[in-house]
Design a protein around this motif. Structure first.
Motif, PDB file in Angstrom:
ATOM      1  N   ALA A 332       0.848  -1.203   0.000  1.00 45.38           N
ATOM      2  CA  ALA A 332       0.000   0.000   0.000  1.00 45.38           C
ATOM      3  C   ALA A 332       0.880   1.247   0.000  1.00 45.38           C
ATOM      4  N   LYS A 333       1.957   1.205   0.773  1.00 48.13           N
ATOM      5  CA  LYS A 333       2.828   2.386   0.878  1.00 48.13           C
ATOM      6  C   LYS A 333       3.551   2.702  -0.436  1.00 48.13           C
ATOM      7  N   LEU A 334       3.781   1.648  -1.266  1.00 50.71           N
ATOM      8  CA  LEU A 334       4.410   1.906  -2.569  1.00 50.71           C
ATOM      9  C   LEU A 334       3.530   2.844  -3.404  1.00 50.71           C
ATOM     10  N   TYR A 335       2.225   2.774  -3.168  1.00 49.84           N
ATOM     11  CA  TYR A 335       1.291   3.576  -3.965  1.00 49.84           C
ATOM     12  C   TYR A 335       1.194   5.028  -3.499  1.00 49.84           C
ATOM     13  N   LEU A 336       1.936   5.379  -2.440  1.00 42.79           N
ATOM     14  CA  LEU A 336       1.882   6.771  -1.972  1.00 42.79           C
ATOM     15  C   LEU A 336       2.452   7.752  -2.988  1.00 42.79           C
ATOM     16  N   GLU A 337       3.216   7.227  -3.959  1.00 40.95           N
ATOM     17  CA  GLU A 337       3.704   8.087  -5.048  1.00 40.95           C
ATOM     18  C   GLU A 337       2.532   8.691  -5.825  1.00 40.95           C
ATOM     19  N   GLU A 338       1.481   7.903  -5.966  1.00 43.69           N
ATOM     20  CA  GLU A 338       0.375   8.359  -6.802  1.00 43.69           C
ATOM     21  C   GLU A 338      -0.949   8.541  -6.060  1.00 43.69           C
ATOM     22  N   CYS A 339      -1.023   8.101  -4.798  1.00 43.56           N
ATOM     23  CA  CYS A 339      -2.283   8.195  -4.051  1.00 43.56           C
ATOM     24  C   CYS A 339      -2.044   8.934  -2.739  1.00 43.56           C
ATOM     25  N   ASP A 340      -3.068   9.631  -2.273  1.00 44.48           N
ATOM     26  CA  ASP A 340      -2.887  10.210  -0.938  1.00 44.48           C
ATOM     27  C   ASP A 340      -4.032   9.901   0.023  1.00 44.48           C
ATOM     28  N   THR A 341      -4.920   8.980  -0.357  1.00 42.84           N
ATOM     29  CA  THR A 341      -5.946   8.551   0.600  1.00 42.84           C
ATOM     30  C   THR A 341      -5.970   7.025   0.653  1.00 42.84           C
ATOM     31  N   THR A 342      -6.475   6.498   1.750  1.00 40.24           N
ATOM     32  CA  THR A 342      -6.537   5.032   1.877  1.00 40.24           C
ATOM     33  C   THR A 342      -7.540   4.451   0.879  1.00 40.24           C
ATOM     34  N   GLN A 343      -8.548   5.243   0.518  1.00 46.36           N
ATOM     35  CA  GLN A 343      -9.530   4.762  -0.466  1.00 46.36           C
ATOM     36  C   GLN A 343      -8.889   4.564  -1.828  1.00 46.36           C
ATOM     37  N   GLN A 344      -8.070   5.578  -2.232  1.00 47.12           N
ATOM     38  CA  GLN A 344      -7.403   5.459  -3.538  1.00 47.12           C
ATOM     39  C   GLN A 344      -6.457   4.251  -3.527  1.00 47.12           C
ATOM     40  N   ILE A 345      -5.726   4.099  -2.424  1.00 44.85           N
ATOM     41  CA  ILE A 345      -4.792   2.971  -2.332  1.00 44.85           C
ATOM     42  C   ILE A 345      -5.559   1.654  -2.374  1.00 44.85           C
ATOM     43  N   LYS A 346      -6.670   1.624  -1.634  1.00 41.20           N
ATOM     44  CA  LYS A 346      -7.470   0.398  -1.584  1.00 41.20           C
ATOM     45  C   LYS A 346      -7.908  -0.022  -2.982  1.00 41.20           C
ATOM     46  N   SER A 347      -8.321   0.960  -3.805  1.00 41.11           N
ATOM     47  CA  SER A 347      -8.795   0.558  -5.132  1.00 41.11           C
ATOM     48  C   SER A 347      -7.645   0.000  -5.968  1.00 41.11           C
ATOM     49  N   LYS A 348      -6.428   0.496  -5.746  1.00 46.47           N
ATOM     50  CA  LYS A 348      -5.263  -0.076  -6.464  1.00 46.47           C
ATOM     51  C   LYS A 348      -5.019  -1.514  -6.008  1.00 46.47           C
ATOM     52  N   ILE A 349      -5.036  -1.736  -4.704  1.00 47.52           N
ATOM     53  CA  ILE A 349      -4.743  -3.088  -4.181  1.00 47.52           C
ATOM     54  C   ILE A 349      -5.876  -4.052  -4.550  1.00 47.52           C
ATOM     55  N   ASP A 350      -7.115  -3.556  -4.460  1.00 44.19           N
ATOM     56  CA  ASP A 350      -8.247  -4.419  -4.837  1.00 44.19           C
ATOM     57  C   ASP A 350      -8.120  -4.839  -6.297  1.00 44.19           C
ATOM     58  N   MET A 351      -7.602  -3.940  -7.115  1.00 46.43           N
ATOM     59  CA  MET A 351      -7.429  -4.241  -8.535  1.00 46.43           C
ATOM     60  C   MET A 351      -6.402  -5.368  -8.714  1.00 46.43           C
ATOM     61  N   ILE A 352      -5.352  -5.340  -7.897  1.00 45.64           N
ATOM     62  CA  ILE A 352      -4.340  -6.405  -7.984  1.00 45.64           C
ATOM     63  C   ILE A 352      -5.001  -7.760  -7.731  1.00 45.64           C
TER      64      ILE A 352
END
Ligand code: GLU
Length: 432
Positions: A332-352
């Motif tokens: 999740a923390k790797l996505y902090l480059e492009e996301c700044d909320t847990t919701q945005q990160i969640k949608s990236k991880i859910d996509m994986i």
């Protein structure tokens, strides 16, 4: 004693929460107690059970208080003290009809003057009152001298008797007006500091006047917080504004610790930018808040949120986004480059982990690579994994990487696969 006094008439917005947080910080610094007073006497505007939402938000932000009081529980005191003022001739019966008052208001408006009560009922004799059947309200007499007080942020204020005016304290139905109820409640609870929004500034001389008339001697320290403007529109953040609803910010994936950090930072020059409320208690000085309006910038809140996410325990972060593995927290923390909320990160991880990764442009390649991965042995290292898939699929360069990235992440861009792989390798079967 300090108090946070929300009205259960709408959702908690950032302005309310800022008031609550600063009350909490100051109560800790002064070692005084904090109470919550639900100002529920405006029955027309009250929303059923709204106070529960408010208290839930206070809990979520770890704002400790010793007691919850309801303004309506004090109604008997409001009426009794109104009657005392009437008997002491510090207040008077006002028989003016609302139509007559409204007419005067319109007249004042037309001549561009502020409306003030015309003293029609100020000197009615007791005999005349006795003979009058008309309903009446109770008005407090305007002060003899100007009302002065010092705001800890904005400095000295002085209001002339004419501006404080003879105002209604009990309506015709003998319910207290807002200022009367609030002034008495603060007195009953032995409040020593009032922190509230600057929209209440004009209420303060009225509330001081009420307590003066009741011979209450303790003076209350006032802090009126400058308003919050939306940085994009320059307008005051409205209660109806989606971005100003605390519930909405939480839903979008801003953490309580980040929202609290940002609200304490508004209009303040702190020794550090990223902090917790616990830390702020040791250095925050409420009198140093800027006098000018604060500007709410969702991008700045996003930056603060990403800093708190970065600092968070991996397992905790993983749980917040719906998983329970510390590697997922790291991912999740790797996505902090492009996301700044847990919701945005969640949608990236859910996509994986999604079983529904589709991209027509990849054609057959997608299933080819998926099938190879399904049958592949376990690889500890990304380099070996990559080499194996490339050899088996015979795909070249860009095409290969594009497909592999999509098979793993369901996206065409994102963190380096070499960084992602070590964190997801144990889930690779599930992912494809
Ligand atoms: N109930 C008021 C409000 O929600 C607060 C009044 C006060 O703090 O004195 O704006």
């Amino acid at each position: 004693m300090l108090r946070f006094a929300p009205s259960p008439t709408g959702d908690m917005h950032i302005g309310n929460l800022r008031v609550a947080l600063l009350n909490f910080i100051l109560s800790k610094q002064l070692n005084e107690k904090l109470i919550v007073r639900i100002e529920d006497t405006d029955s027309q505007r009250n929303i059923k059970d709204k106070e529960k939402d408010i208290l839930n938000i206070l809990d979520l932000f770890a704002i400790d208080y010793v007691q919850v009081l309801f303004q309506s529980d004090n109604l008997k005191f409001h009426t009794k003290l109104g009657l005392d003022l009437l008997l002491d001739k510090k207040a008077f019966n006002c028989f003016c009809s609302s139509e007559a008052i409204e007419k005067d208001r319109q007249k004042a408006k037309q001549s561009k003057k502020p409306y003030r009560y015309g003293d029609f009922c100020l000197n009615i004799s007791d005999e005349a009152k006795l003979q009058c059947n008309a309903p009446f309200a109770v008005r407090i007499k305007r002060p003899q001298k100007s009302i002065k007080f010092k705001d800890m942020i904005k400095g000295e204020f002085s209001f002339e008797p004419f501006d404080v005016d003879s105002f209604i304290i009990l309506r015709e139905d003998k319910t207290p007006t807002y200022n009367f109820a609030c002034a008495i409640d603060d007195m009953i609870s032995d409040i020593s500091y009032v922190i509230r929004g600057e929209d209440h500034l004009s209420n303060t001389p009225k509330q001081i006047h009420i307590r003066d008339m009741l011979d209450y001697k303790k003076s209350i320290n006032y802090i009126h917080l400058p308003m919050i403007l939306d940085i994009t529109t320059g307008k005051k953040m409205s209660k109806r504004d989606e971005t100003s609803s605390v519930q909405n910010l939480l839903k979008l994936g801003y953490l309580p610790v980040s929202i609290a950090n940002y609200l304490v930072l508004l209009g303040y020059n702190p020794p550090k930018e990223i902090f917790t409320i616990e830390e702020a208690i040791s250095w925050f000085d409420i009198s140093k808040i800027s006098k000018s309006p604060a500007k709410f910038d969702i991008k700045k809140l996003g930056y603060i949120n990403s800093m708190h996410i970065k600092d968070m325990d991996d397992m905790r972060l993983s749980k917040i986004i719906g998983y329970a593995d510390s590697d997922i927290g790291k991912l999740a923390k790797l996505y902090l480059e492009e996301c700044d909320t847990t919701q945005q990160i969640k949608s990236k991880i859910d996509m994986i982990f999604s079983s529904n990764k589709k991209d027509e442009t990849l054609g057959q390649n997608l299933t080819i690579v998926q099938n190879i991965i399904k049958k592949a042995p376990y690889f500890e290292e990304f380099e070996e994994f990559k080499k194996y898939i490339q050899n088996e699929s015979k795909l070249k360069g860009k095409e290969f990487f594009k497909t592999l990235r999509f098979v793993i992440t369901g996206a065409h861009s994102g963190p380096n696969l070499s960084e992602i792989y070590p964190l997801i390798k144990k889930f690779i079967g599930e992912i494809v």
